[in-house]
Design a protein around this motif. Sequence first.
Motif, PDB file in Angstrom:
ATOM      1  N   SER B  14       0.890  -1.230   0.033  1.00  0.00           N
ATOM      2  CA  SER B  14      -0.103  -0.007   0.080  1.00  0.00           C
ATOM      3  C   SER B  14       0.829   1.037  -0.165  1.00  0.00           C
ATOM      4  O   SER B  14       2.038   1.228   0.369  1.00  0.00           O
ATOM      5  CB  SER B  14      -0.717   0.020   1.263  1.00  0.00           C
ATOM      6  N   PHE B  15       0.270   2.205  -0.127  1.00  0.00           N
ATOM      7  CA  PHE B  15       1.082   3.776  -0.557  1.00  0.00           C
ATOM      8  C   PHE B  15       0.373   4.709   0.346  1.00  0.00           C
ATOM      9  O   PHE B  15      -0.909   4.645   0.374  1.00  0.00           O
ATOM     10  CB  PHE B  15       1.295   4.019  -1.858  1.00  0.00           C
ATOM     11  N   ALA B  16       1.026   5.477   1.038  1.00  0.00           N
ATOM     12  CA  ALA B  16       0.497   6.568   1.452  1.00  0.00           C
ATOM     13  C   ALA B  16      -0.026   7.655   0.627  1.00  0.00           C
ATOM     14  O   ALA B  16       0.392   7.634  -0.519  1.00  0.00           O
ATOM     15  CB  ALA B  16       1.678   7.378   2.356  1.00  0.00           C
ATOM     16  N   ARG B  17      -1.235   8.286   1.166  1.00  0.00           N
ATOM     17  CA  ARG B  17      -1.797   9.275   0.029  1.00  0.00           C
ATOM     18  C   ARG B  17      -1.632  10.741   0.694  1.00  0.00           C
ATOM     19  O   ARG B  17      -1.714  10.804   1.706  1.00  0.00           O
ATOM     20  CB  ARG B  17      -3.249   9.018   0.185  1.00  0.00           C
ATOM     21  N   ASN B  46      -5.796   0.296 -16.164  1.00  0.00           N
ATOM     22  CA  ASN B  46      -4.951   1.249 -15.504  1.00  0.00           C
ATOM     23  C   ASN B  46      -5.241   1.199 -13.959  1.00  0.00           C
ATOM     24  O   ASN B  46      -6.387   1.187 -13.430  1.00  0.00           O
ATOM     25  CB  ASN B  46      -5.012   2.860 -15.927  1.00  0.00           C
ATOM     26  N   GLY B  47      -4.094   1.325 -13.175  1.00  0.00           N
ATOM     27  CA  GLY B  47      -4.042   1.198 -11.761  1.00  0.00           C
ATOM     28  C   GLY B  47      -4.456   0.021 -11.156  1.00  0.00           C
ATOM     29  O   GLY B  47      -4.822  -0.036  -9.911  1.00  0.00           O
ATOM     30  N   ALA B  48      -4.543  -0.908 -11.862  1.00  0.00           N
ATOM     31  CA  ALA B  48      -5.039  -2.225 -11.181  1.00  0.00           C
ATOM     32  C   ALA B  48      -3.925  -2.701 -10.249  1.00  0.00           C
ATOM     33  O   ALA B  48      -4.393  -3.741  -9.213  1.00  0.00           O
ATOM     34  CB  ALA B  48      -5.086  -3.205 -12.316  1.00  0.00           C
ATOM     35  N   LYS B  50      -0.518  -3.800 -11.615  1.00  0.00           N
ATOM     36  CA  LYS B  50       0.199  -4.593 -12.324  1.00  0.00           C
ATOM     37  C   LYS B  50       1.733  -4.250 -12.242  1.00  0.00           C
ATOM     38  O   LYS B  50       2.399  -5.313 -11.554  1.00  0.00           O
ATOM     39  CB  LYS B  50      -0.023  -4.519 -13.812  1.00  0.00           C
ATOM     40  N   SER B  51       1.997  -3.034 -12.129  1.00  0.00           N
ATOM     41  CA  SER B  51       3.512  -2.536 -11.915  1.00  0.00           C
ATOM     42  C   SER B  51       3.947  -2.920 -10.797  1.00  0.00           C
ATOM     43  O   SER B  51       5.153  -3.280 -10.501  1.00  0.00           O
ATOM     44  CB  SER B  51       3.471  -1.137 -12.462  1.00  0.00           C
ATOM     45  N   THR B  52       3.137  -2.451  -9.882  1.00  0.00           N
ATOM     46  CA  THR B  52       3.324  -2.953  -8.151  1.00  0.00           C
ATOM     47  C   THR B  52       3.649  -4.111  -8.146  1.00  0.00           C
ATOM     48  O   THR B  52       4.573  -4.654  -7.399  1.00  0.00           O
ATOM     49  CB  THR B  52       2.290  -2.376  -7.389  1.00  0.00           C
ATOM     50  N   PRO B  89      11.308  -2.461 -17.261  1.00  0.00           N
ATOM     51  CA  PRO B  89      10.385  -1.556 -16.610  1.00  0.00           C
ATOM     52  C   PRO B  89       9.407  -0.743 -17.402  1.00  0.00           C
ATOM     53  O   PRO B  89       9.830  -0.626 -18.650  1.00  0.00           O
ATOM     54  CB  PRO B  89      11.190  -0.333 -15.909  1.00  0.00           C
ATOM     55  N   GLN B  90       8.279  -0.314 -16.905  1.00  0.00           N
ATOM     56  CA  GLN B  90       7.241   0.286 -17.646  1.00  0.00           C
ATOM     57  C   GLN B  90       7.757   1.631 -18.009  1.00  0.00           C
ATOM     58  O   GLN B  90       7.487   2.067 -19.460  1.00  0.00           O
ATOM     59  CB  GLN B  90       6.034   0.579 -16.821  1.00  0.00           C
ATOM     60  N   SER B  91       8.274   2.500 -17.323  1.00  0.00           N
ATOM     61  CA  SER B  91       8.767   3.571 -17.867  1.00  0.00           C
ATOM     62  C   SER B  91      10.331   3.198 -18.252  1.00  0.00           C
ATOM     63  O   SER B  91      11.236   2.535 -17.909  1.00  0.00           O
ATOM     64  CB  SER B  91       8.912   4.555 -16.889  1.00  0.00           C
TER      65      SER B  91
HETATM   66  N1  ATP Z   1       5.007   4.948  -5.742  1.00  0.00           N
HETATM   67  C1  ATP Z   1       3.592   4.960  -5.544  1.00  0.00           C
HETATM   68  N2  ATP Z   1       3.212   5.967  -4.742  1.00  0.00           N
HETATM   69  C2  ATP Z   1       1.702   6.227  -4.440  1.00  0.00           C
HETATM   70  N3  ATP Z   1       1.007   5.230  -5.061  1.00  0.00           N
HETATM   71  C3  ATP Z   1       1.336   4.435  -5.985  1.00  0.00           C
HETATM   72  C4  ATP Z   1       2.795   4.227  -6.270  1.00  0.00           C
HETATM   73  N4  ATP Z   1       2.946   3.494  -7.049  1.00  0.00           N
HETATM   74  C5  ATP Z   1       1.792   3.011  -7.505  1.00  0.00           C
HETATM   75  N5  ATP Z   1       0.757   3.689  -6.802  1.00  0.00           N
HETATM   76  C6  ATP Z   1      -0.419   3.439  -6.948  1.00  0.00           C
HETATM   77  O1  ATP Z   1      -1.024   2.174  -6.816  1.00  0.00           O
HETATM   78  C7  ATP Z   1      -1.933   1.839  -7.649  1.00  0.00           C
HETATM   79  C8  ATP Z   1      -1.599   0.688  -8.636  1.00  0.00           C
HETATM   80  O2  ATP Z   1      -0.561   1.298  -9.394  1.00  0.00           O
HETATM   81  P1  ATP Z   1       0.203   0.255 -10.710  1.00  0.00           P
HETATM   82  O3  ATP Z   1       1.338   1.420 -11.263  1.00  0.00           O
HETATM   83  O4  ATP Z   1       0.718  -1.004  -9.951  1.00  0.00           O
HETATM   84  O5  ATP Z   1      -0.964   0.031 -11.583  1.00  0.00           O
HETATM   85  P2  ATP Z   1      -0.723  -0.674 -13.333  1.00  0.00           P
HETATM   86  O6  ATP Z   1      -1.841  -1.805 -13.170  1.00  0.00           O
HETATM   87  O7  ATP Z   1       0.667  -0.802 -13.447  1.00  0.00           O
HETATM   88  O8  ATP Z   1      -1.422   0.629 -13.869  1.00  0.00           O
HETATM   89  P3  ATP Z   1      -1.008   0.905 -15.385  1.00  0.00           P
HETATM   90  O9  ATP Z   1      -1.776   0.052 -16.690  1.00  0.00           O
HETATM   91  O10 ATP Z   1      -1.661   2.275 -15.626  1.00  0.00           O
HETATM   92  O11 ATP Z   1       0.454   0.659 -15.588  1.00  0.00           O
HETATM   93  C9  ATP Z   1      -2.446   2.910  -8.443  1.00  0.00           C
HETATM   94  O12 ATP Z   1      -3.701   3.518  -7.819  1.00  0.00           O
HETATM   95  C10 ATP Z   1      -1.368   3.934  -8.191  1.00  0.00           C
HETATM   96  O13 ATP Z   1      -1.705   5.350  -8.036  1.00  0.00           O
END
Ligand code: ATP
Lengths: 429, 294
Positions: B14-17, B46-48, B50-52, B89-91
């Motif tokens: 989880s991340f701080a908001r 988006n935001g699911a 995946k990247s995390t 990485p994605q970026s």
């Molecule tokens: N470093 C961070 N700090 C705060 N919130 C983050 C951070 N990284 C990801 N999030 C939040 O975690 C959630 C999941 O993000 P993530 O990047 O894993 O999504 P994703 O599935 O890869 O999306 P996308 O298809 O857009 O790349 C999102 O709501 C994002 O805002």
Amino acid sequence: MGVLAIAMNDIRLLLRDKAAAFFTFLFPLLFAMFFTFVFRGGGGGGGAMKVAVLDEDGTRGSARLVSEIEADSALKARRVADSLEGRNLVRRGEVTALIIVPRGFSEAADSMFTGGQIPLEAVVDPSRGAEAAMLTGKLTELAFRQMSSAFTDRSRMQEMLEGSRRRLATVAPEGEPGREAFTKFLDGADALSQELSRRSGDESTNDATSSDTAAFNPVNVKVSTLAIDKTGKPRSSADFAFPQGIAWGLMGSVVGFASSIASERRRGTLVRLAISPLTRGQILAGKALGCFVTCVLVQVLLLAVAMAMGSQVGSWPMLALAVFCAAAGFVGMAMGLAPFADSEEGAAGIARAVPMVLAMIGGGTIPLAFMPPFFETLSSASPFKWAIVAVEGGLWRGFTLREMLVPCGILLGVGAVCFAIGVRRLRWE
Amino acid sequence: MLVRMLELRSIRKSFARRGSVDRLVAVDGLSLAVGRGEVFGLLGPNGAGKSTTIGMAMGLVTPEAGEVLYAGLGSPSEAAVRGRLGVAPQSLAIYDDLTGMENLVHFARLYGLRGGSLTSAVSAALEAVGLADRAGDLARTYSGGMKRRLNLAAAIVHNPDVVLLDEPTAGVDPQSRDAILGMVRRLSSEGVTVVYTTHYMEEAQRLCDRIGIIDHGRLLALGTVDELVALHGGETLVRITRAGGAAEQVIRTTDPVAALRSAMERSPPIDGVRIERPDLESVFLSLTGRTLRD
Ligand SMILES: Nc1ncnc2c1ncn2[C@@H]1O[C@H](COP(=O)(O)OP(=O)(O)OP(=O)(O)O)[C@@H](O)[C@H]1O
Ligand SMILES: [Mg+2]
């Protein structure tokens, strides 16, 4: 409306970027406060120039001057027993100058009215010429103050007049008009002194007296720079300029390193390094090594040019040690700065500000003598200062290994502390 | 049978908001296993998360709970384990001021390659992504698609056992995409395990042996494309138009052939037929109530 939107957005972005906000708002404030301190410090209660005092005369008069020197707030004096001890303190950079009250001081002071000049000597650290001028003024002022106090000190005045009369008797034959005039003058001075001491109770030694008498110059301060060569021949001015240059070069590498981490973070390559089979410690070690090599190269380059311009290396091993420790210390500092260079803009801000502050408190720009004591303490931790001391130590100050331990130890110590802080605070993503 | 290569066990992050005490849960107790040599697709909007998830799999992000394990290797928090992984990485993560070749040489060195094996690995990777002829140009002069391919080449240059690709086809033209997909297939045929995130479902459908659908950090479904469609895709739509301009008839069925046959027995005669089989899009729609790309 659109114009306003752009303006507001720019301000908001500025406030979001902590480093940029700091340099815009807080840094100028600190800077202004700093200078307020410096200028206020210049007057009373400010920082003092460190000097060593040697009393070769050993008379009541010389002792009086020495205690005046010790009491003066602009000077921080320590007594030394002989010239060698004093010169060593100058050489090691622990004091700015050695003040010598030479043999014959009192005698000269007593025959002041017959044209004798009061001799004083100062041996100054060759790298601190700016402060030497101030020292000359200070010593002249102190000697004057002694003289003016003599006018109201009946016994001292009589002593002085007696001395002058005796001297007059030996240098000019009786009956010569000049001698007559002088004898009259001395009598007059005697009477003046008598009158002044009758109206005693006044604290007569104020600054006005000394500036009124400043028209004639009976004090002769002989300033020489410390000759460190065995041959005693004058040093190249490159010796003093290049260690400063080295410190600036080191600062440059530090800033480059800090902004390289910021830009790798922005580019995403820092992430790629973080997920490679290297540990974070190894990555930082690699970065630090790059910075270290740059720091060494900068120094080697500058030293090579310094030598081409006439510098001679006093001791190669000591110089190598200095170069190594200075590089290591600055690498640590770079690491300590890296977490604060969040963006490349932040790094650029650091690039402008940190060297300025460090150079100032490290004695790079403003002679330490003009700074409040607080900054002098602070400067003892400035790698900028110690890098200069260490390099000078190897180049021309003739430091022994033991003397080298202080600057090198501080460089390594400060570097290690900064490094540890930087490693703990660094953001990788 | 599935020989496990990568296993995610109830991982959470989880991340701080900003300006809130609640934390944003990006990955919420996710568990799944990826088999050796498999191409595994992680599909989600988006935001699911995946990247995390990928970030935790590659050892960049430390899970708050749960663990990531590579069979026979261990956790990616260990440097040696990371040495067997290849990551894009994605970026983009490349040095603009280095040439394509220099970029790859640098990354290959980080993974311990030296001398001749380094040279051949670098040229193989350049070849694989079709950048061999531009290898001597600075990366800053590359097009977006070329940069993405270089980013990918950096992930495979050291012949890893597992490749983690985070949206490797984002923003590339169909040609580049085909090159990338071809490369993934080739890796898979060589026995490399590939984990792949995307929100292009056609791509996932074409490429992946198995797919995990995630949203809000949770795994919603897992299986082969056919399994997912059969299980969550719902019925096939048979759209029939008849002569005489009557309204379109829509039949929902699990057996479109039988439905069509019985429709043909009735009059007026059939003018046109469209059969819409459920796909991943319908799977996602039925699982989340929204389409994948909204
Ligand atoms: N470093 C961070 N700090 C705060 N919130 C983050 C951070 N990284 C990801 N999030 C939040 O975690 C959630 C999941 O993000 P993530 O990047 O894993 O999504 P994703 O599935 O890869 O999306 P996308 O298809 O857009 O790349 C999102 O709501 C994002 O805002
Ligand atoms: Mg993503």
